[in-house]
Design an enzyme around this catalytic site. Structure first.
Site, short mmCIF file in Angstrom:
data_model
loop_
_atom_site.label_atom_id
_atom_site.label_comp_id
_atom_site.label_asym_id
_atom_site.label_seq_id
_atom_site.Cartn_x
_atom_site.Cartn_y
_atom_site.Cartn_z
N PHE A 64 0.81 -1.22 0.00
CA PHE A 64 0.00 0.00 0.00
C PHE A 64 0.84 1.27 0.00
O PHE A 64 0.30 2.36 -0.03
CB PHE A 64 -1.02 0.01 1.15
N TYR A 65 2.19 1.16 -0.02
CA TYR A 65 3.04 2.33 -0.19
C TYR A 65 3.08 2.63 -1.69
O TYR A 65 3.75 1.96 -2.46
CB TYR A 65 4.46 2.08 0.29
N GLY A 66 2.36 3.60 -2.09
CA GLY A 66 2.33 3.98 -3.51
C GLY A 66 0.93 4.06 -4.08
O GLY A 66 0.56 5.08 -4.57
#
Length: 104
Positions: A64-66
């Site tokens: 979920f980073y991005g």
């Protein structure tokens, strides 16, 4: 990739898995507010490669980073992965189209 002496030294777990206590948190490889691509992808790749060069043996991305951005940058920067590298990811969180985290 030979590990160098780093602050905190190393930690052994599971009997024979030794990692550096200091890892590289990949959250900041993504764009502003940890959403979208970074402004300079080549710089993000260079930062990650430098972290491994100084002896870091763990990286902590999350899908979920991005979203998805940090995992793609790690693959680009470090594949083929050295035996000394351990990627420890987080799962279960989601991002919406605006970058929010539903349920938080």
């Amino acid at each position: 990739m030979a590990a160098k002496t780093l602050p905190g030294g190393t930690f052994t777990m599971a009997g024979d898995l030794t990692v550096t206590r200091m890892g590289y948190g990949a959250m900041q490889l993504a764009g502003p507010h940890v959403f979208g691509p970074p402004a300079d992808r080549d710089a993000a790749v260079a930062v990650l490669r430098e972290a491994m060069e100084v002896g870091i043996t763990t990286s902590t991305p999350a899908d979920f980073y991005g979203p998805h951005v940090t995992n793609q940058i790690i693959r680009q920067a470090l594949y083929p992965y050295p035996d000394s590298l351990h990627i420890v990811t987080k799962v279960g969180s989601l991002r919406d189209a605006e970058g929010g985290c539903p349920g938080r």
